[in-house]
Design a protein around this motif. Structure first.
Motif, PDB file in Angstrom:
ATOM      1  N   ASP A  62       2.253   4.709  -2.113  1.00 17.62           N
ATOM      2  CA  ASP A  62       3.582   4.491  -1.556  1.00 17.62           C
ATOM      3  C   ASP A  62       4.248   5.841  -1.289  1.00 17.62           C
ATOM      4  O   ASP A  62       4.635   6.546  -2.221  1.00 17.62           O
ATOM      5  N   ASP A 103      12.669   1.551   1.443  1.00 20.01           N
ATOM      6  CA  ASP A 103      11.666   0.497   1.285  1.00 20.01           C
ATOM      7  C   ASP A 103      10.265   1.112   1.194  1.00 20.01           C
ATOM      8  O   ASP A 103       9.989   2.160   1.783  1.00 20.01           O
ATOM      9  N   SER A 104       9.391   0.466   0.483  1.00 21.09           N
ATOM     10  CA  SER A 104       8.027   0.968   0.325  1.00 21.09           C
ATOM     11  C   SER A 104       7.358   1.145   1.684  1.00 21.09           C
ATOM     12  O   SER A 104       7.505   0.306   2.577  1.00 21.09           O
ATOM     13  N   GLU A 105       6.646   2.247   1.819  1.00 21.31           N
ATOM     14  CA  GLU A 105       5.859   2.502   3.028  1.00 21.31           C
ATOM     15  C   GLU A 105       4.529   3.098   2.574  1.00 21.31           C
ATOM     16  O   GLU A 105       4.488   4.219   2.070  1.00 21.31           O
TER      17      GLU A 105
END
Length: 244
Positions: free
Chosen positions: A148, A156-158
């Motif tokens: 992540d 937000d998680s990417e």
């Protein structure tokens, strides 16, 4: 203790210090071996793809395109990233100060644009951009390994992942080998727009190519299909690196 050199033989003038001298010599040999082995181990992990040393610099050719409803602007310039200093952060960890400067071309002087920070451990490499930390690399480097990139910030998680199966690449007359690509986003295209972000790293140099495109397409009363309503495209390619 005193030592007298006799050719290649070291003569101890005080026999009572023999044990101390032997321990000292063994200690020096242990430190030397440990430093060599440590460098080898960290290279195997991939830490050398994110080098941090005061004085290091990289210069990129940059093409930046910005889209709005009213117009499209294209900026072409040079960007220099230099490791200006190092210090301990509030957590007591060593961080490096990155000065980012720009100029239109080689005929102009550099103008400081921003100051970022970077740090790394044996597990991650972090670049803090405008006070937002991103996990740029995760160690050990391995094909298709995922992590992540926003794991240390509030976004937000990417999830990023590696592609280690890259061909050699030539930039400004230099051929770069053993490259690693970090795919940060490859959502691609749909009727809403287009998104794609990636960075390519070379060992002992760092990032050599950055590509980023985040575009939104017109949804109503559009003049053409896939008309870009807003967004930004960025292309950075390494032209020079070294140490000052």
């Amino acid at each position: 203790m005193s030592l007298v050199g006799a050719g290649s033989v070291i003569v101890l003038t005080n026999p009572n210090n023999v044990r101390y001298s032997v321990l000292l010599l063994l200690g020096w040999m242990f430190i030397s071996c440990s430093e060599s082995e440590l460098a080898s181990d960290t290279d195997r992990l991939g830490l050398n793809y994110f080098p941090l040393e005061v004085g290091n610099y990289r210069i990129y050719d940059v093409v930046e395109t910005k889209y709005t409803v009213l117009k499209t602007t294209v900026d072409i310039y040079e960007l220099k990233e230099s490791v200006a200093d190092s210090s301990l952060n509030i957590s007591g960890n060593l961080q490096y100060i990155i000065h980012r400067s720009t100029r239109a071309d080689g005929t102009e002087s550099w103008t400081l644009d921003s100051i970022w920070t970077a740090q790394k451990s044996t597990s991650i490499a972090v670049l803090t951009e405008n006070n937002v930390p991103f996990v740029k690399l995760s160690f050990p480097i391995a094909h298709e390994r995922e992590w992540d990139g926003n794991g240390l910030n509030a976004l937000d998680s990417e999830f990023y992942w590696y592609n280690t199966e890259l061909a050699d690449t030539a930039l400004s007359g230099v051929i770069y080998q053993d490259l690693v690509k970090v795919i940060q986003n490859d959502r691609g295209e749909d009727f809403l727009g287009f998104e794609n972000k990636s960075e390519i790293f070379a060992p002992d140099i760092g990032m050599i190519i950055k590509e980023s495109a985040i575009l939104s397409y017109c949804q109503t009363a559009c003049a053409t299909e896939k008309e870009i309503q807003s967004g930004r495209e960025l292309m950075m390619t390494l032209k020079e690196y070294g140490k000052e």
